[in-house]
Design a protein around this motif. Structure first.
Motif, short mmCIF file in Angstrom:
data_model
loop_
_atom_site.label_atom_id
_atom_site.label_comp_id
_atom_site.label_asym_id
_atom_site.label_seq_id
_atom_site.Cartn_x
_atom_site.Cartn_y
_atom_site.Cartn_z
N HIS A 39 0.50 -0.85 0.03
CA HIS A 39 0.09 -0.38 -0.10
C HIS A 39 0.47 0.85 0.36
O HIS A 39 0.55 2.43 0.19
CB HIS A 39 -0.76 0.33 1.72
N LEU A 40 2.33 0.85 -0.06
CA LEU A 40 2.97 2.73 0.40
C LEU A 40 3.29 2.52 -0.99
O LEU A 40 3.39 2.18 -2.23
CB LEU A 40 4.75 1.99 0.39
N PRO A 41 3.54 4.22 -1.23
CA PRO A 41 2.96 5.09 -2.45
C PRO A 41 4.57 4.54 -3.31
O PRO A 41 5.71 4.30 -2.51
CB PRO A 41 3.37 6.93 -1.92
N ILE A 42 4.96 4.67 -4.19
CA ILE A 42 6.48 4.36 -5.12
C ILE A 42 6.90 5.77 -6.07
O ILE A 42 6.14 6.47 -6.32
CB ILE A 42 6.33 3.29 -5.45
N ILE A 43 8.08 6.02 -5.12
CA ILE A 43 7.80 7.01 -6.92
C ILE A 43 9.69 6.51 -7.83
O ILE A 43 9.83 5.68 -7.37
CB ILE A 43 9.04 8.48 -6.19
N VAL A 44 10.23 7.58 -8.30
CA VAL A 44 11.29 6.97 -9.64
C VAL A 44 12.40 7.72 -9.53
O VAL A 44 12.09 9.08 -9.97
CB VAL A 44 10.41 6.15 -10.72
N ASP A 45 13.23 7.26 -9.65
CA ASP A 45 14.67 8.70 -10.20
C ASP A 45 15.73 8.36 -11.19
O ASP A 45 16.52 7.46 -11.38
CB ASP A 45 15.28 8.28 -8.46
N PRO A 46 15.36 8.32 -12.19
CA PRO A 46 16.11 8.58 -13.49
C PRO A 46 16.89 8.77 -13.83
O PRO A 46 17.85 8.05 -14.65
CB PRO A 46 14.78 8.56 -14.74
N SER A 47 17.47 10.10 -12.67
CA SER A 47 18.54 10.51 -12.93
C SER A 47 19.85 9.38 -12.57
O SER A 47 20.76 8.61 -13.10
CB SER A 47 19.24 11.35 -12.02
N HIS A 48 19.39 8.44 -10.88
CA HIS A 48 20.31 7.43 -10.84
C HIS A 48 19.98 6.18 -11.38
O HIS A 48 21.22 5.31 -11.96
CB HIS A 48 20.43 7.48 -9.57
N GLY A 49 18.85 6.01 -12.43
CA GLY A 49 18.27 5.02 -12.87
C GLY A 49 19.25 4.59 -13.93
O GLY A 49 19.97 4.09 -14.45
N THR A 50 19.39 6.23 -14.40
CA THR A 50 20.16 5.86 -16.06
C THR A 50 21.42 6.15 -15.87
O THR A 50 22.27 5.85 -16.58
CB THR A 50 19.72 6.09 -17.37
N GLY A 51 22.09 7.14 -15.02
CA GLY A 51 23.48 7.58 -14.90
C GLY A 51 23.27 8.64 -15.88
O GLY A 51 24.50 9.65 -16.52
N ARG A 52 22.43 8.85 -17.04
CA ARG A 52 23.04 9.64 -18.29
C ARG A 52 21.24 10.87 -18.07
O ARG A 52 20.45 10.29 -18.03
CB ARG A 52 23.10 8.73 -19.55
N TRP A 53 21.99 12.48 -18.77
CA TRP A 53 20.93 13.36 -18.25
C TRP A 53 20.20 12.95 -19.81
O TRP A 53 18.73 13.18 -19.42
CB TRP A 53 21.46 14.11 -18.61
N ARG A 54 20.69 12.11 -20.78
CA ARG A 54 19.80 12.35 -21.96
C ARG A 54 18.49 11.20 -21.78
O ARG A 54 17.20 11.56 -22.51
CB ARG A 54 20.66 11.48 -23.40
N TYR A 55 18.51 10.51 -21.19
CA TYR A 55 17.53 9.28 -20.88
C TYR A 55 16.33 9.80 -19.63
O TYR A 55 15.61 9.07 -19.50
CB TYR A 55 18.21 7.57 -20.49
N VAL A 56 16.97 10.89 -19.63
CA VAL A 56 15.99 10.98 -17.71
C VAL A 56 15.05 11.54 -18.51
O VAL A 56 13.95 11.07 -17.85
CB VAL A 56 16.88 12.43 -17.10
N THR A 57 14.48 12.41 -19.20
CA THR A 57 13.02 12.48 -19.45
C THR A 57 12.02 11.30 -19.84
O THR A 57 11.23 11.08 -19.07
CB THR A 57 12.89 13.68 -20.34
N PRO A 58 12.75 10.57 -21.28
CA PRO A 58 11.93 9.53 -21.89
C PRO A 58 11.85 8.76 -20.53
O PRO A 58 10.79 7.46 -20.45
CB PRO A 58 13.44 8.80 -22.23
N MET A 59 12.69 8.14 -19.25
CA MET A 59 12.64 6.93 -18.13
C MET A 59 11.43 8.10 -17.40
O MET A 59 10.51 6.93 -16.73
CB MET A 59 13.10 6.35 -17.67
N ALA A 60 11.72 9.03 -17.06
CA ALA A 60 10.72 9.75 -16.08
C ALA A 60 9.19 9.92 -16.38
O ALA A 60 8.30 9.35 -16.10
CB ALA A 60 10.71 11.99 -16.04
N LYS A 61 9.21 9.87 -17.98
CA LYS A 61 7.43 9.96 -18.46
C LYS A 61 7.19 8.69 -18.42
O LYS A 61 6.29 8.40 -18.42
CB LYS A 61 7.79 10.52 -20.31
#
Lengths: 343, 343, 343, 343
Positions: A263-285
């Protein structure tokens, strides 16, 4: 719990296991197949028993049946938890965005980026004051000075603050300045720390360990909740795999998995998740589309001067673009984002 | 450090990076290829620079050239380190065997197994008083009471004692009773704890993290050594992979790798490495053959009653057999094992 | 097979699953616990049923009880299999060493190294004629010409020959020249190829897939054996993990695991397993100590000119040293190695 | 290519490497640092050289600078490729959905589900006639009979057909019936098969291997393209990690990575990627949000009777819901989906 006996287990071995189970308070029932005998054990779950019984003669393996988590699980607590951080609610309709620099480096650096992300619609300011770094020679954070700057930035922008705590001794100190305490990936199984933040009143952001299963992650949350602190938000930040093209492998299937079991909320960190700024926005979406309740994003006004993680930080312009793009995706999945004031 | 520019990086971008490098105190030299321009940067190593420069416009990637570890590395310290624990030396000719129960459960349990392993030729007694457990509902150790029992077992058997410390607050307490402090796999990147045991006088047993590379492991040792404590022994205990047939995947190639890059002694824990007692003796022999300086093995007089890790514990009889078998392998690779008194 | 029903599964759902099982020919028995209902199903194993039943409404998960392999397993075939290649027996007392270049590059290169390894005591000559390479622009092998050179080397040295087959169309051709057919790691689940070599009379060397579990590997052997070819030798060659310090992670615990579950012989390839020639000899010794039946080692007279895998190839001098060192370890574990003629 | 020499490499060793490079046609230039000498080598890329030079005395490691792929890469071919399958274009504005059963099981089963997915707006029918299965005792597909049924379903519904080919001998046969040939994950490095479909005229769907990096995957595409077939579509289907809660770990960051390095279209298979039907729709939405050009989804009218992969198959009702939900996400990211006729 199911006990699978070995192919050639003797009746005496089967008997000994059944007797042991009964002594431990289980109801047992036997199922004798052509190739294997199986013993079902019904009773309360107690984690240690699996290993103990595995060591008995003639036992091939033990299959636990029940979920090991209780307080973090959905079975006894079906309705989703909402966690309040300042005036922001995580786990509700709105996609909550936490943003800011990897590390607090100085007053100007922090205030400048804090104003930028605030203007772009972020809800919570992130920034590290105590930095766990792989090398003892890397910048380790401004510590107390960093905490004070975070409090100053909150005062300037009105954004609540999340920052990491790494030492049980520092919990009170960090809680004095921060609105939410972060447990980093490397400390997800620092059980001492988990137990102690379980006694804190502050909401906790619990990052997934580098090599933790979703089950182990929920067990880490269980440590915190069983200490009395129910305000836990999970954060997927990528797991370690063989792939070297990205810093980690962002496991977005953790979102439906967490929603299914917990039942806990979950958020996502695409910055550490990919390590490359170019991939951050696609993965955030992608995270928002998969059902995440929020995002944690690294932003820096001059990534090429960042003392830590510049390669994965968004500039203010890129961050504004991210906020615009996730807003559209949020609407598409029936969520809201954000208090976006100016684009 | 080598900076690889993107395929279409402009001369301005190349210039900006070179200028930045010079400001940071590096000598630079350019190499313009048909498809890529590369900038070599010569100068002191500083960990943060890689990330910072990665964020510059036109940079494809940064290739660090130097080893990130100094004090743990062989380049500045070619001769192997020997670590003394009580009267036993780790890193010398002798294969040092640490054995005992996963957890200290009670006086009789501990003394009984301590006498057995002593008689079989073990050098150091292991036993957990503070137990990091995945579940908050599992047995968490006897804590101070466990430490006292370990000291009692040392008095009875003469064996020095190694036990885990998980909380910076407990270091002094544990050091009062133990001869060697263990940093567990889950705390390998608990940098707070590493820094604090770096100020201790006790030898440290540093287990490899579940998902740590050999390089990260040596960097964790670097934290301890840079704090002033040079008595670090590494312990390979298996890494996390996709294979589910064993609890972890014991990475014995870490032995030649550590020997190649570092002067620190390395031992192997085949009990956690495999999770199955049947595989412990073969893997112990393999570890010795590959050049390990010692072993850490779980032993319990009644594994089927163990409160933790029974499935991977050897009975006294199996442990004696292991000691006999590794003795032969040790001799085959020019090492000695052990003070084996009675077989 | 055990069917675990969901926490809130209705009696109708439980009923439907039980009825379905009975239709499929299973005996069923129910076990109703406080939190879960479990259905035990006794009957013949059929792989497809697990997935089919998983899709039924109210089912949480299915736990298979029986081993999926039969012909490769130890339960029905407890005595160890011995495989003959030329006059050499794999799986007996002797540690069998296969050695030679990664790729056959030319007559002189092959004959020279073949004589060297023969003199050092190797039993079988390895060399690739058809090379599976990651890049289409890498050297792909001499193909038929390479096979002819292998046959020539056998004639010159008396060593039987093992070489890889990658295309079902080439099996007959390769079998004409080789004494043993190798299925490479990348083809471990090329079921077409497995089925076709199952109809061959030649012994098969089945390398473990890069990301294959021991169970999947034994299932690949099952494909070959179920085709009628019982002469299967397994070869552990490292698995893919997050560790980048070695080319692969050599999983030596696969040796006791294979010995526990299967009757098939197992050898180890420390060259591909580590990718670094410095680590080959320590890991070769470890493999023998852990119970391997043999080794596969890359050797090349001039590794720095090798068209493939030079970095992991031993020079003749290093190979002779390996043979001396493993002989001592083999004796220590009650095995024999080698026909070593001159050191 | 950069050659990093060892800490103590002698001038003779440096010289020998430089001379060798010049013989191989490279321009070289030396950079002598305090702790390491580095040799830059400028010239054409040739894959084999890395390994060859790694074996030279005094060499610590080789750092390749150039991308190993050419035809699959974006550098020489910046505009995105569009692949036509029947009347459908993959890689354009529209999100292309391939759906159908894991295996073709019979006429009624196939036609029924084909009509359902057509009505829901799918563009291409998938279905396995040759099934690669882990166990030789699992259902292996209807083979030619399955191909004929796929052709019949195409005739009935107008949907083009994609199906897997596993044997080089079957390429012509499969191409006779199918509109697109699928190379499965287990065959991603079956180079024989890749080379042969490179000579086919049919578009190829290339699934990512279970443990393949994005770079290796693009190299597999390079095999096909270098054979003359430019119509390659990539399909992310999950990679193997330590996480056991899902069948695989769906790596959606492969989408921005492929878009960054390559011009090829990429689709995502959330059915194999997660192995659990409950997670399929969230992950399908995430894939579209991250920029995927399409989806491959398993659908079955009665998943609980499916001979393969029932647990991950959507019912027609669930599939219709997926189509509705991804349509909204597609619009949010500026894409179109679908020809959805009736909801």
């Amino acid at each position: 719990m199911i006990i699978v006996m070995e192919h050639k287990a003797s009746p005496q071995q089967v008997d000994a296991v059944a007797t042991r189970l009964q002594q431990l308070g289980f109801d047992t029932h036997l199922s004798v197949g052509v190739e294997r005998t199986i013993i079902g054990a019904i009773g309360e779950k107690r984690p240690g028993y699996v290993e103990m019984l595995s060591a008995m003669s003639g036992v091939e393996r033990i299959v636990p049946i029940l979920q090991p988590f209780k307080l973090a699980g959905r079975e006894l607590h079906p309705e989703p938890t909402r966690v309040k951080v300042g005036n922001t609610t995580i786990g509700g309709e709105e996609i909550v965005v936490m943003a800011g620099p990897c590390a607090v480096e100085g007053e100007e650096q922090l205030l400048e980026v804090a104003r930028e992300i605030k203007a772009a619609g972020a809800h919570i300011l992130r920034g590290g004051a105590f930095k766990p770094r792989t090398s003892p020679y890397s910048f380790q954070g401004l510590e107390v000075e960093g905490l004070k700057l975070l409090a100053l930035a909150r005062q300037e922008t009105g954004l609540p603050v999340v920052t990491e705590v790494t030492n049980p001794r520092d919990i009170e100190l960090v809680a004095e300045y921060a609105d939410m305490l972060q447990i980093g990936a490397r400390n997800m199984q620092n059980f001492t720390l988990l137990r102690e933040v379980g006694h804190s009143q502050k909401p906790i952001l619990l990052k997934r360990g580098l090599a933790a299963t979703v089950e182990e992650w929920l067990m880490a949350a269980e440590y915190i909740i069983s200490g009395g602190n129910h305000n836990v938000v999970l954060c997927e930040r990528g797991i370690r795999t063989y792939e070297t093209g990205t810093r980690n492998t962002l496991d977005l299937s953790a979102i439906p998995a967490v929603k299914h079991y917990s039942h806990l909320p979950i958020i996502v960190d695409p910055s550490h998740g990919t390590g490359r700024w170019r991939y951050v926005t696609p993965m955030a979406k992608a995270a928002v589309a998969a059902g995440a309740d929020g995002l944690m994003v690294e932003a820096h006004c001059r990534p090429e001067e960042a003392l830590s993680d510049g390669a994965q930080s968004l500039t203010p312009a890129n961050f504004r673009q991210l906020m615009v793009e996730i807003k559209a995706v949020a609407q598409a999945v029936g969520r809201k984002s954000g208090s976006l004031t100016v684009v």
